[in-house]
Design a protein around this motif. Structure first.
Motif, mmCIF file in Angstrom:
data_model
loop_
_atom_site.group_PDB
_atom_site.id
_atom_site.type_symbol
_atom_site.label_atom_id
_atom_site.label_comp_id
_atom_site.label_asym_id
_atom_site.label_seq_id
_atom_site.Cartn_x
_atom_site.Cartn_y
_atom_site.Cartn_z
ATOM 1 N N SER A 40 11.705 -29.450 -40.772
ATOM 2 C CA SER A 40 10.991 -28.750 -39.703
ATOM 3 C C SER A 40 10.911 -27.234 -39.860
ATOM 4 O O SER A 40 9.947 -26.632 -39.423
ATOM 5 N N THR A 41 11.897 -26.592 -40.456
ATOM 6 C CA THR A 41 11.821 -25.131 -40.582
ATOM 7 C C THR A 41 11.359 -24.674 -41.963
ATOM 8 O O THR A 41 11.339 -23.483 -42.241
ATOM 9 N N ASN A 42 10.973 -25.596 -42.811
ATOM 10 C CA ASN A 42 10.526 -25.256 -44.157
ATOM 11 C C ASN A 42 9.003 -25.129 -44.180
ATOM 12 O O ASN A 42 8.308 -25.903 -44.816
ATOM 13 N N ALA A 43 8.483 -24.135 -43.482
ATOM 14 C CA ALA A 43 7.037 -23.988 -43.352
ATOM 15 C C ALA A 43 6.417 -23.117 -44.436
ATOM 16 O O ALA A 43 5.204 -23.035 -44.536
ATOM 17 N N ALA A 44 7.225 -22.449 -45.258
ATOM 18 C CA ALA A 44 6.673 -21.488 -46.207
ATOM 19 C C ALA A 44 6.611 -22.011 -47.639
ATOM 20 O O ALA A 44 6.375 -21.246 -48.548
ATOM 21 N N GLY A 57 15.252 -27.326 -41.557
ATOM 22 C CA GLY A 57 16.227 -27.424 -40.481
ATOM 23 C C GLY A 57 16.587 -28.838 -40.106
ATOM 24 O O GLY A 57 17.583 -29.081 -39.454
ATOM 25 N N SER A 58 15.760 -29.793 -40.503
ATOM 26 C CA SER A 58 16.064 -31.194 -40.221
ATOM 27 C C SER A 58 15.707 -32.009 -41.439
ATOM 28 O O SER A 58 14.712 -31.747 -42.106
ATOM 29 N N GLN A 59 16.545 -32.974 -41.749
ATOM 30 C CA GLN A 59 16.320 -33.820 -42.910
ATOM 31 C C GLN A 59 16.664 -35.246 -42.534
ATOM 32 O O GLN A 59 17.431 -35.486 -41.602
ATOM 33 N N GLY A 60 16.093 -36.187 -43.250
ATOM 34 C CA GLY A 60 16.396 -37.584 -42.978
ATOM 35 C C GLY A 60 15.255 -38.477 -43.388
ATOM 36 O O GLY A 60 14.318 -38.061 -44.062
ATOM 37 N N GLN A 61 15.344 -39.709 -42.975
ATOM 38 C CA GLN A 61 14.336 -40.682 -43.329
ATOM 39 C C GLN A 61 13.035 -40.399 -42.590
ATOM 40 O O GLN A 61 13.025 -39.849 -41.496
ATOM 41 N N TYR A 62 11.942 -40.796 -43.216
ATOM 42 C CA TYR A 62 10.644 -40.679 -42.589
ATOM 43 C C TYR A 62 9.767 -41.824 -43.064
ATOM 44 O O TYR A 62 10.066 -42.499 -44.049
ATOM 45 N N GLU A 63 8.699 -42.041 -42.357
ATOM 46 C CA GLU A 63 7.714 -43.055 -42.735
ATOM 47 C C GLU A 63 6.369 -42.359 -42.850
ATOM 48 O O GLU A 63 5.974 -41.601 -41.962
#
Length: 85
Positions: A40-44, A57-63
């Motif tokens: 979420s905070t890796n916008a650049a 700022g947030s990491q984890g599983q996604y679909e």
């Protein structure tokens, strides 16, 4: 979503008050497009440079679901149906 030279065309975080992102996007023209997924905070980060950006700022599983709906232009040429799309 990025165009072929890395310009961000669309982004979303926390869609509809949830913690999940959601994008509905119709490409404006033929071409090459990229989908970037990031914390979420890796916008650049730069989609054209491997390893750029931060851990986010947030990491984890996604679909990831991508639906492709072709648009056809139907025409009849010499008794033949021609589909362009």
């Amino acid at each position: 979503i990025f165009d072929s030279i890395g310009r961000q065309l669309f982004a979303n975080n926390d869609f509809g008050g949830s913690r999940d992102a959601e994008i509905t996007f119709t490409v404006p023209a033929d071409g090459v497009y990229f989908i970037g997924i990031s914390g979420s905070t890796n916008a650049a980060y730069n989609p054209n440079v491997a390893g750029s950006g931060t851990g986010g700022g947030s990491q984890g599983q996604y679909e990831l679901t991508v639906d492709v709906a072709p648009r056809f232009n139907l025409s009849v040429v010499d008794n033949k149906i021609q589909l362009d799309g």
